[in-house]
Design an enzyme around this catalytic site. Structure first.
Site, PDB file in Angstrom:
ATOM      1  CE  LYS A  81      -1.038  18.697 -16.286  1.00 51.40           C
ATOM      2  NZ  LYS A  81      -0.254  18.416 -17.470  1.00 51.40           N
ATOM      3  CG  ASP A  82       4.430  17.937 -15.960  1.00 52.78           C
ATOM      4  OD1 ASP A  82       3.515  17.377 -16.599  1.00 52.78           O
ATOM      5  OD2 ASP A  82       4.701  19.149 -16.084  1.00 52.78           O
ATOM      6  NE  ARG A 130      -5.570  12.569 -17.903  1.00 50.99           N
ATOM      7  CZ  ARG A 130      -6.333  13.657 -18.054  1.00 50.99           C
ATOM      8  NH1 ARG A 130      -7.634  13.594 -17.858  1.00 50.99           N
ATOM      9  NH2 ARG A 130      -5.794  14.803 -18.410  1.00 50.99           N
ATOM     10  NE  ARG A 131      -6.138  16.661 -20.842  1.00 51.81           N
ATOM     11  CZ  ARG A 131      -5.166  17.551 -20.717  1.00 51.81           C
ATOM     12  NH1 ARG A 131      -4.311  17.766 -21.702  1.00 51.81           N
ATOM     13  NH2 ARG A 131      -5.038  18.250 -19.593  1.00 51.81           N
ATOM     14  NE  ARG A 148       4.456  17.816 -26.520  1.00 52.57           N
ATOM     15  CZ  ARG A 148       5.756  17.571 -26.457  1.00 52.57           C
ATOM     16  NH1 ARG A 148       6.269  16.613 -27.189  1.00 52.57           N
ATOM     17  NH2 ARG A 148       6.545  18.272 -25.673  1.00 52.57           N
ATOM     18  NE  ARG A 154      -0.470  21.864 -25.899  1.00 54.35           N
ATOM     19  CZ  ARG A 154      -0.434  20.758 -25.189  1.00 54.35           C
ATOM     20  NH1 ARG A 154      -1.544  20.121 -24.910  1.00 54.35           N
ATOM     21  NH2 ARG A 154       0.712  20.288 -24.726  1.00 54.35           N
ATOM     22  CB  CYS A 242       1.218   9.287 -17.352  1.00 58.78           C
ATOM     23  SG  CYS A 242       0.815   9.674 -15.658  1.00 58.78           S
TER      24      CYS A 242
END
Length: 314
Positions: A81-82, A130-131, A148, A154, A242
Site C-alpha cells: 500500500k506504500d 480515506r479512513r 502519526r 499510536r 493516495c
C-alpha cells in the site's frame, strides 16, 4: 554461499514483516544468505508531518528504491500500500506475497464500545483521508484528529487519553501479534474499503537483476497478485496517488474477480462506490475507474487537492 542485501524501513512493523517474508524466502532459496539493511525514509525522518504534505504514501519507499537503483541493496521489502502505482523504469515488483487481512481495525480505548456506540463527538485518530472520509460517512459527529508514529506510539497516545479510538490496518496488528491483546473492532470493507494493496507485502528489485528476480518470483501468491493488480490499475486510472480519499478491494468470486472502488469527499458527505467483475485485472481496474469518473470522481479529486493546497498555504 550467495549473499544478498535486503532493504527495509527500520520501524518495528517493517522489520517484523521483513523477517517474516525472509523466513519464506529462505524456504525457497535455502542456499542464499541475506543481510538486513535498515533504511530511514523521508516518511520516517518527518514522522510528525502531514503525510499529504510530504508526498503521500510514496515517501516511505523512495529512499529504498534509490538504494536499489544504485546497487546498495539487492531487493527491498515493502507494504504494497506504500508503493505508488508508477515505479521507476529500472525497477520491478518481482512478487506479491499472500495477503494478510486487508481490512482496517478500529482500536477503542474503552473496552465494549464499537463504531456505532462510541459517544457523540468521540475523538478518533487517523492521518488517512480515506479512513477519515469513511468514518465521517458512518459517524458525521466524530472529531477526526491527525496521528502519526509507529503502532506502539499510536496506541500509547490513545491510552494516554489523546484519542478515544484510532484506526490501524488489521494486518499490522496481526504481524506484531497485537490482534489478540488490543481491543478492536474489525471494519468490514462494506463500512470501510481498504487502501489499495493493504495487507500485502511486495518485493522489489532491479529489472536487470534476473537472478534475484527469479528467486523472488517463486514466492508470488497468484491470487493476491491478480487482486492487487486490479486495485492498482483502478488507482492508476484515477490519479495514481493516495493524496485523496480513495480505496479499493478486489477478491476472487467463483471463476472471476470482483473489484469495489471508492472515492469520497474528505468530510464524508459524498462517497462514490462501484463494484464490477472481470477476468483481466487491469481491464477490471480501469473499468471501475471509468464508471466512477462518470459519477463525478474527477471533480471530487480536484476539490480535495484544492482544499489541501489551501491547508498547506495557511
Amino acid at each position: 554461499m550467495k549473499k544478498l542485501k535486503v532493504g527495509t524501513r527500520g520501524s518495528k512493523l517493517a522489520t517484523t514483516q521483513t523477517k517474516q517474508a525472509l523466513a519464506i524466502f529462505k524456504k525457497y532459496n535455502p542456499d542464499v544468505e541475506v543481510e538486513l539493511v535498515k533504511i530511514k525514509t523521508k516518511g520516517d525522518h518527518l514522522a510528525t508531518h502531514n503525510l499529504q504534505a510530504i508526498g503521500g504514501q510514496g515517501c516511505f519507499v523512495r529512499e529504498l528504491e534509490y538504494q536499489l537503483r544504485v546497487g546498495n541493496i539487492d531487493f527491498a521489502i515493502h507494504s504494497l500500500k506504500d508503493i505508488p502505482t508508477t515505479i521507476h523504469d529500472e525497477l520491478i515488483l518481482a512478487c506479491v506475497m499472500k495477503r494478510h487481512s486487508p481490512t482496517d481495525a478500529l482500536i477503542i480505548k474503552e473496552v465494549g464500545y464499537t463504531l456505532n456506540s462510541l459517544p457523540r463527538n468521540a475523538v478518533v485518530g487517523t492521518s488517512s483521508l480515506r479512513r477519515k472520509a469513511q468514518l465521517l460517512h458512518a459517524r458525521p459527529d466524530f472529531n477526526i484528529q491527525p496521528i502519526r508514529g509507529n503502532i506502539d506510539t499510536r496506541i500509547r497516545k490513545m491510552n494516554e487519553g489523546q484519542y478515544d479510538a484510532i484506526v490501524l490496518a488489521l494486518a499490522g496488528l496481526e504481524r506484531l501479534g497485537l490482534d489478540q491483546s488490543v481491543y478492536h473492532q474489525e471494519l468490514s470493507p462494506k463500512i470501510m474499503l481498504p487502501a489499495i494493496g493493504q495487507g500485502a507485502i511486495a518485493l522489489e528489485c532491479r529489472k536487470d537483476n534476473k537472478e534475484v528476480l527469479t528467486m523472488l518470483k517463486k514466492m508470488e501468491h497468484k491470487e493476491t497478485a491478480i487482486a492487487v493488480t486490479a486495485e492498482r490499475a483502478f488507482l492508476n486510472s484515477m490519479d495514481g496517488s493516495c493524496t485523496f480519499p480513495v480505496g479499493a478491494y478486489s477478491l476472487p468470486k467463483a471463476n472471476t474477480y470482483e473489484l469495489t472502488g471508492m472515492i469520497g469527499s474528505e468530510n464524508g458527505e459524498i462517497i462514490l462506490k462501484e463494484t464490477m467483475q472481470g477476468n483481466d485485472p487491469v481491464i477490471l481496474g480501469k473499468a471501475v475507474a471509468a464508471k466512477m469518473i462518470q459519477q463525478g470522481a474527477i471533480s471530487l479529486i480536484e476539490e480535495c487537492k484544492n482544499d489541501q493546497k489551501e491547508t498547506f498555504i495557511h
